[in-house]
Design a protein around this motif. Structure first.
Motif, PDB file in Angstrom:
ATOM      1  N   CYS A  51     -16.071  48.379  30.683  1.00  0.00           N
ATOM      2  CA  CYS A  51     -15.950  46.476  31.062  1.00  0.00           C
ATOM      3  C   CYS A  51     -15.041  46.482  32.692  1.00  0.00           C
ATOM      4  O   CYS A  51     -14.617  46.554  32.789  1.00  0.00           O
ATOM      5  CB  CYS A  51     -15.813  46.017  30.325  1.00  0.00           C
ATOM      6  SG  CYS A  51     -15.161  43.910  29.695  1.00  0.00           S
ATOM      7  N   LEU A  53     -13.622  43.455  33.038  1.00  0.00           N
ATOM      8  CA  LEU A  53     -13.010  42.297  32.934  1.00  0.00           C
ATOM      9  C   LEU A  53     -11.814  43.364  31.961  1.00  0.00           C
ATOM     10  O   LEU A  53     -12.356  44.518  31.726  1.00  0.00           O
ATOM     11  CB  LEU A  53     -13.173  41.046  31.662  1.00  0.00           C
ATOM     12  CG  LEU A  53     -14.102  40.176  32.188  1.00  0.00           C
ATOM     13  CD1 LEU A  53     -14.678  39.211  30.741  1.00  0.00           C
ATOM     14  CD2 LEU A  53     -13.747  40.041  33.314  1.00  0.00           C
ATOM     15  N   CYS A  55      -9.627  42.233  29.315  1.00  0.00           N
ATOM     16  CA  CYS A  55      -9.203  41.393  28.387  1.00  0.00           C
ATOM     17  C   CYS A  55      -7.576  41.565  28.095  1.00  0.00           C
ATOM     18  O   CYS A  55      -7.496  42.426  27.278  1.00  0.00           O
ATOM     19  CB  CYS A  55      -9.687  40.635  27.662  1.00  0.00           C
ATOM     20  SG  CYS A  55     -11.252  40.082  28.117  1.00  0.00           S
ATOM     21  N   GLU A 100     -18.893  46.307  27.996  1.00  0.00           N
ATOM     22  CA  GLU A 100     -19.894  44.995  28.923  1.00  0.00           C
ATOM     23  C   GLU A 100     -21.377  45.428  28.487  1.00  0.00           C
ATOM     24  O   GLU A 100     -21.139  46.064  29.555  1.00  0.00           O
ATOM     25  CB  GLU A 100     -19.394  44.564  30.325  1.00  0.00           C
ATOM     26  CG  GLU A 100     -20.201  43.536  30.786  1.00  0.00           C
ATOM     27  CD  GLU A 100     -21.319  42.702  29.570  1.00  0.00           C
ATOM     28  OE1 GLU A 100     -21.890  42.092  29.549  1.00  0.00           O
ATOM     29  OE2 GLU A 100     -20.169  41.697  28.669  1.00  0.00           O
ATOM     30  N   ASN A 128     -19.746  38.960  28.001  1.00  0.00           N
ATOM     31  CA  ASN A 128     -18.891  38.165  28.883  1.00  0.00           C
ATOM     32  C   ASN A 128     -19.412  37.948  29.778  1.00  0.00           C
ATOM     33  O   ASN A 128     -18.817  36.720  30.208  1.00  0.00           O
ATOM     34  CB  ASN A 128     -17.283  39.583  28.970  1.00  0.00           C
ATOM     35  CG  ASN A 128     -17.897  40.440  30.626  1.00  0.00           C
ATOM     36  OD1 ASN A 128     -18.987  39.699  30.769  1.00  0.00           O
ATOM     37  ND2 ASN A 128     -17.733  41.470  30.752  1.00  0.00           N
ATOM     38  N   TYR A 159      -7.840  31.623  32.133  1.00  0.00           N
ATOM     39  CA  TYR A 159      -8.789  32.466  31.907  1.00  0.00           C
ATOM     40  C   TYR A 159      -8.690  33.752  32.259  1.00  0.00           C
ATOM     41  O   TYR A 159      -8.816  34.848  32.213  1.00  0.00           O
ATOM     42  CB  TYR A 159     -10.001  31.615  32.525  1.00  0.00           C
ATOM     43  CG  TYR A 159     -11.376  32.955  32.272  1.00  0.00           C
ATOM     44  CD1 TYR A 159     -12.549  33.063  31.514  1.00  0.00           C
ATOM     45  CD2 TYR A 159     -11.660  34.047  33.310  1.00  0.00           C
ATOM     46  CE1 TYR A 159     -13.802  33.841  31.130  1.00  0.00           C
ATOM     47  CE2 TYR A 159     -12.655  34.602  33.166  1.00  0.00           C
ATOM     48  CZ  TYR A 159     -14.171  34.809  32.552  1.00  0.00           C
ATOM     49  OH  TYR A 159     -14.733  35.661  32.727  1.00  0.00           O
ATOM     50  N   THR A 163      -7.798  37.357  30.701  1.00  0.00           N
ATOM     51  CA  THR A 163      -9.465  38.455  31.051  1.00  0.00           C
ATOM     52  C   THR A 163      -8.658  39.800  32.480  1.00  0.00           C
ATOM     53  O   THR A 163      -9.573  40.303  32.945  1.00  0.00           O
ATOM     54  CB  THR A 163     -10.816  37.537  31.572  1.00  0.00           C
ATOM     55  OG1 THR A 163     -10.520  37.261  32.972  1.00  0.00           O
ATOM     56  CG2 THR A 163     -10.671  37.166  30.363  1.00  0.00           C
TER      57      THR A 163
END
Length: 358
Positions: A51, A53, A55, A100, A128, A159, A163
């Motif tokens: 991924c 990000l 999170c 992702e 995402n 945000y 993330t």
């Protein structure tokens, strides 16, 4: 959730601790049934555990140890499993997830191959959204039907805090591109955290209403890499309804829910809706119709399962399609009545959500 009477006919009992015997005649043909009468027709496929990000409710800031490339299913291997699933096992819907999924360089080819299956399944993608603006039209042209974009807030600072990346503008651009490419209905998946974005839910819903997106708010589940989840600190479905109800008039959607995970609510009389997925506090296990395939080719009969069945080994060991289908059926036959989160003996799966697939 302890085992309960689901009001469905019993189909017998699975074999002992080692799982069902794949040579059993029950697994020679037919759909992906379990002992409680449920039949899986919705396949969730993780294309990668990686991924872009980080999170806070999913993984640590430094990321995780990713699967080695040679352990991930190739596009050809995945295509074969999808063919077996749709042709032999009754799969009618496929959702591609991650990690992702847009990080797979061959994702457009994978979508095109899935769209060419006969019978053709409905095809969806959960992302995402960060890289979606560049690929939305190509995905639509390849045969993708719709997308869900994970987006917890439209506040730039929050945000970035959630993330650990400053990519909100990219995610919002991805939403617009999906809508413009006809990947509709475009749905937004949000997870609320009491110390971060819970009070911003009305603003997120207002944004979705304004742009024609369908918001789905999901209870945080015990699937984080650090195993830090606590029920006492999660935002429940009831709390979500209260937060939204202070700004909007919510009434139950009269449409039949079926096996959909989201309970839908009409917003200010409709036709717009908001969905709330209460996997923890209001579980819907009795209607579950999902089967899951990890990026490394393991079948999971439940998001919270602690056991997996290895299809990759069969593929790479020269097994024929019948043997693969048998193992898949046997894996689903052993599915439990419910996820067991409320059971004293519940243990969180070893794999986090990014490795299992959403």
């Amino acid at each position: 959730m302890t085992a309960v009477n689901l009001g469905l006919p019993s189909m017998g009992k699975a074999a002992g601790p080692s799982g069902p015997d794949e040579a059993d005649a029950r697994f020679a043909h037919g759909p992906l049934a379990d002992t409680f009468g449920r039949v899986a027709t919705d396949l969730r496929v993780s294309l990668t555990d990686r991924c872009n990000l980080r999170c806070t409710y999913c993984m640590p800031a430094e990321g995780l140890e990713w699967l080695p490339t040679d352990e991930v299913l190739t596009a050809d291997e995945l295509g074969r499993l999808l063919r077996i699933g749709t042709r032999d096992l009754g799969i009618t819907q496929i959702r591609f997830t991650g990690g992702e999924p847009l990080l797979r360089r061959d994702i457009v080819d994978i979508i095109a191959a899935a769209a060419a299956l006969d019978p053709r399944p409905a095809l969806a993608l959960t992302t995402n959204g960060v890289g979606l603006a560049r690929k939305a039209q190509a995905l639509a042209d390849a045969g993708l039907d719709r997308v869900n974009v994970s987006l917890d807030t439209i506040d730039p600072e929050e945000y970035a805090a959630i993330t650990r990346r400053d990519r909100l503008d990219d995610a919002l651009a991805g939403l617009r591109a999906a809508r413009d490419a006809g990947l509709t209905p475009v749905k937004v998946n949000a997870v609320l955290k009491p110390d971060l974005n819970a009070e911003d839910a009305p603003a997120l819903l207002e944004y979705c209403l304004e742009h024609g997106y369908e918001l789905r708010i999901i209870e945080q589940m015990p699937l984080d890499a650090g195993h830090d989840w606590r029920r006492s600190t999660m935002v429940t479905a009831q709390q979500t309804r209260e937060v939204l109800g202070a700004h909007f008039r919510l009434t139950p959607d009269p449409a039949h829910r079926g096996s959909a995970p989201a309970q839908r609510w009409l917003v200010d009389g409709g036709p717009a809706t908001v969905g709330i997925i209460a996997s923890v506090t209001e579980p819907f296990c009795a209607a579950c119709d999902r089967t899951r395939l990890t990026a490394d080719g393991q079948v999971r009969n439940c998001l919270f399962a602690r056991e997996e069945s290895d299809l990759r080994a069969l593929l790479r060991g020269g097994a024929d399609d019948d043997a693969v289908a048998r193992r898949w059926r046997a894996a689903m036959w052993a599915k439990k009545a419910g996820h067991g989160i409320d059971s004293p003996g519940f243990h969180q799966p070893d794999r986090p959500m990014s490795a299992i697939g959403g």
